[in-house]
Design an enzyme around this catalytic site. Structure first.
Site, PDB file in Angstrom:
ATOM      1  N   SER A 166       0.941  -1.242  -0.087  1.00 13.06           N
ATOM      2  CA  SER A 166       0.098   0.102   0.055  1.00 13.06           C
ATOM      3  C   SER A 166       0.940   1.241  -0.051  1.00 13.06           C
ATOM      4  O   SER A 166       1.771   1.395   1.224  1.00 13.06           O
ATOM      5  CB  SER A 166      -0.829   0.079   1.340  1.00 13.06           C
ATOM      6  OG  SER A 166      -1.410   1.435   1.327  1.00 13.06           O
ATOM      7  N   ASP A 314      -6.164   0.021  -9.158  1.00  7.37           N
ATOM      8  CA  ASP A 314      -7.300   0.776  -9.302  1.00  7.37           C
ATOM      9  C   ASP A 314      -7.862   0.644 -10.740  1.00  7.37           C
ATOM     10  O   ASP A 314      -8.926   1.001 -10.835  1.00  7.37           O
ATOM     11  CB  ASP A 314      -6.918   2.505  -9.176  1.00  7.37           C
ATOM     12  CG  ASP A 314      -6.478   2.663  -7.858  1.00  7.37           C
ATOM     13  OD1 ASP A 314      -6.884   2.019  -6.896  1.00  7.37           O
ATOM     14  OD2 ASP A 314      -5.743   3.884  -7.666  1.00  7.37           O
ATOM     15  N   LYS A 341     -11.923  -0.728  -1.116  1.00  9.05           N
ATOM     16  CA  LYS A 341     -11.837   0.341  -1.772  1.00  9.05           C
ATOM     17  C   LYS A 341     -12.965   1.559  -1.700  1.00  9.05           C
ATOM     18  O   LYS A 341     -13.595   1.131  -0.716  1.00  9.05           O
ATOM     19  CB  LYS A 341     -11.390   0.344  -3.306  1.00  9.05           C
ATOM     20  CG  LYS A 341     -10.033  -0.595  -3.523  1.00  9.05           C
ATOM     21  CD  LYS A 341      -8.608   0.405  -3.171  1.00  9.05           C
ATOM     22  CE  LYS A 341      -7.392  -0.114  -3.146  1.00  9.05           C
ATOM     23  NZ  LYS A 341      -6.235   0.917  -2.621  1.00  9.05           N
ATOM     24  N   ARG A 345     -15.248  -3.728  -4.466  1.00  9.93           N
ATOM     25  CA  ARG A 345     -15.169  -3.538  -6.037  1.00  9.93           C
ATOM     26  C   ARG A 345     -15.364  -5.327  -6.596  1.00  9.93           C
ATOM     27  O   ARG A 345     -15.498  -5.080  -7.639  1.00  9.93           O
ATOM     28  CB  ARG A 345     -13.875  -3.017  -6.312  1.00  9.93           C
ATOM     29  CG  ARG A 345     -14.106  -1.540  -6.137  1.00  9.93           C
ATOM     30  CD  ARG A 345     -12.738  -0.912  -6.720  1.00  9.93           C
ATOM     31  NE  ARG A 345     -12.961   0.696  -6.737  1.00  9.93           N
ATOM     32  CZ  ARG A 345     -12.023   1.711  -6.812  1.00  9.93           C
ATOM     33  NH1 ARG A 345     -10.746   1.341  -7.001  1.00  9.93           N
ATOM     34  NH2 ARG A 345     -12.555   2.832  -6.662  1.00  9.93           N
TER      35      ARG A 345
HETATM   36  C1  S3P Z   1      -3.069   5.535  -4.040  1.00  7.59           C
HETATM   37  C2  S3P Z   1      -2.609   4.508  -3.486  1.00  7.59           C
HETATM   38  C3  S3P Z   1      -3.567   3.091  -3.768  1.00  7.59           C
HETATM   39  C4  S3P Z   1      -4.690   3.508  -4.602  1.00  7.59           C
HETATM   40  C5  S3P Z   1      -5.161   4.743  -4.557  1.00  7.59           C
HETATM   41  C6  S3P Z   1      -4.338   5.964  -4.488  1.00  7.59           C
HETATM   42  C7  S3P Z   1      -2.052   6.649  -3.519  1.00  7.59           C
HETATM   43  O1  S3P Z   1      -4.166   2.731  -2.513  1.00  7.59           O
HETATM   44  O2  S3P Z   1      -5.762   2.582  -4.526  1.00  7.59           O
HETATM   45  O3  S3P Z   1      -6.303   5.123  -5.400  1.00  7.59           O
HETATM   46  O4  S3P Z   1      -2.083   7.791  -4.188  1.00  7.59           O
HETATM   47  O5  S3P Z   1      -1.069   6.582  -2.976  1.00  7.59           O
HETATM   48  P1  S3P Z   1      -3.390   1.735  -1.489  1.00  7.59           P
HETATM   49  O6  S3P Z   1      -2.081   2.248  -1.147  1.00  7.59           O
HETATM   50  O7  S3P Z   1      -4.147   1.749   0.044  1.00  7.59           O
HETATM   51  O8  S3P Z   1      -3.506   0.318  -2.385  1.00  7.59           O
END
Ligand code: S3P
Length: 434
Positions: A166, A314, A341, A345
């Site tokens: 993440s 995403d 999310k 999803r």
């Molecule tokens: C993001 C990280 C992702 C992604 C989100 C944007 C970011 O989430 O799903 O839309 O900008 O760091 P995770 O890091 O929790 O997977």
């Protein structure tokens, strides 16, 4: 509440530029605000999510001027943020709340972070736990927003292994690490997007990455800089799939960010037989970009390699639409994160695919989809107010012989405000009603 009513289109043709990257837009405001001097941003995403971040920093006393997608941030330095008068409302944006919880845990003042109904159900224990280990006083409502942060705590660096791939947890801890005593190190078991690391370097802050360990030493400062935000591959993904699944089509998507931590969608579509070419690859403000040419393809079902999951996290809603139009079965596993999310999803897409008569089986950490013809089962699809679900089903219309109605599409504005306009400009037929 507004709906999309989408009709079948003929071939899709044209060259378009999708809006700026959401992740980079958020980070440009956060780092620009705590930098010394002025940061000029072009191509900023005028979506509700990134504007929520922008407004939150204004509420903390930062002078930010915006003219469309051009933003000028007058940085206040590492210790210059002011206590906001009200709770900071971050709307639908998980990136805002998770990254800002790291930054705000290290401030002298107290703060409260909240959001809309969807954000209020999202798990925050993943940032609360390591921030507490660093000495932060942060709590949630059963580990969900609203988050309450008591300021004035001295943070200490930790070494932390991410429990899930993440970028939001990693970035939260790196931002807290800027203020902590000692070297904060994050160990990743799967690759996640690295925009925070790249941008910190652009602001002159030292970040070391060795294998899967990313470290920052607290106590430094950031220098304002210029940021040209490239187009968002997550928005471009909708048209990559549209181009692959529609007949006699050819689309060019200009200046899209192809940062290797984000290109899972391209790799997955190519494995499925997608006709995708990366043209004019070049560097722009530390990020690799390209013009992406997509043409009609005969997609085939695949087992999606699990190592590509975080690199396309995403893009799965629209990849499920691609799988529905492919020959044979596509299987996704190792993607439990999709359940937390903006909506669940996996389940919400499965329900929508059922409405279109596409055979699928929900797995605990993924889905199994058998490609086929769309047949109308119910009158409309519920987006559960998730922007990417709404856009994914709008893309399905290019292969449908009947109109598809998608309910609750207002949140498309969070990430892709001109989606309908751009889609219709290449030949799609989407009407927004209500
Ligand atoms: C993001 C990280 C992702 C992604 C989100 C944007 C970011 O989430 O799903 O839309 O900008 O760091 P995770 O890091 O929790 O997977």
């Amino acid at each position: 509440m507004s709906n999309f009513v989408t009709s079948n289109s003929g071939s899709l043709r044209g060259t378009i530029k999708v809006p700026g990257d959401k992740s980079i837009s958020h980070r440009s405001i956060m780092l620009g605000s705590i930098a010394d001097g002025v940061t000029r941003v072009s191509g900023f995403l005028e979506g509700e999510d990134s504007l929520a971040t922008l407004n939150a920093f204004k509420e903390m006393g930062v002078n930010i001027e915006r003219d469309g997608s051009s933003v000028v941030i007058h940085g206040v330095g590492m210790r210059g943020l002011k206590k906001p008068k009200n709770p900071l409302n971050l709307g639908n944006s998980g990136t805002s709340i998770r990254l800002m919880s790291g930054l705000l845990s290290a401030q002298e003042f107290d703060s409260e972070l909240c959001g809309d109904e969807s954000l209020s159900t999202r798990p925050m224990g993943r940032v609360i736990k390591p921030l507490r280990e660093m000495g932060a006083d942060i709590s949630g409502n059963d580990s969900k927003p609203p988050l309450t942060i008591i300021g004035g705590k001295k943070l200490t660096a930790i070494e932390y292994t991410l429990p899930v791939a993440s970028a939001q947890i990693k970035s939260c801890l790196l931002l807290a690490g800027l203020y902590s005593e000692g070297m904060t190190s994050i160990i990743e078991n799967g690759i996640s997007r690295d925009h925070t690391e790249r941008m910190l370097k652009g602001f002159g802050y030292d970040v070391t990455t060795s294998n899967n360990k990313i470290s920052v030493l607290g106590g430094g400062s950031l220098k304002g800089c210029n940021i040209e935000v490239p187009s968002d591959i997550s928005s471009a993904a909708f048209f990559m799939v549209a181009g692959c699944i529609s007949k006699n089509s050819s689309i060019i998507l200009n200046s899209v960010n192809i940062n290797p931590t984000r290109t899972g969608v391209i790799e997955i579509l190519k494995l499925m037989g997608g006709n995708i070419q990366l043209l004019n690859q070049r560097l722009q403000a530390g990020e690799l970009i390209a013009d992406i040419k997509v043409s009609s393809s005969n997609l085939k079902g695949i087992q999606i390699p699990e190592n590509l999951v975080p690199l396309a996290i995403d893009e799965f809603p629209v990849l499920f639409v691609a799988a529905s139009c492919a020959d044979g079965e596509t299987v996704l596993t190792g993607a439990k994160e999709l359940r937390v999310k903006e909506s669940d999803r996996i389940q919400v897409m499965a329900d929508g695919l059922n409405s279109l008569g596409i055979k699928n089986e929900v797995l605990e950490d993924g889905i199994r989809i058998t490609g086929g013809e769309f047949t109308k089962q119910t009158s409309s699809i519920l987006s559960h107010h998730d922007h990417r679900i709404s856009m994914a089903f709008a893309i399905a219309s290019v292969r449908s012989n009947f109109d598809i109605e998608i309910e609750g599409v207002d949140n498309v504005k969070t990430s892709f405000p001109n989606f309908v306009e751009l889609a219709n400009s290449i030949g799609m037929k989407i009407k927004q009603e209500g």
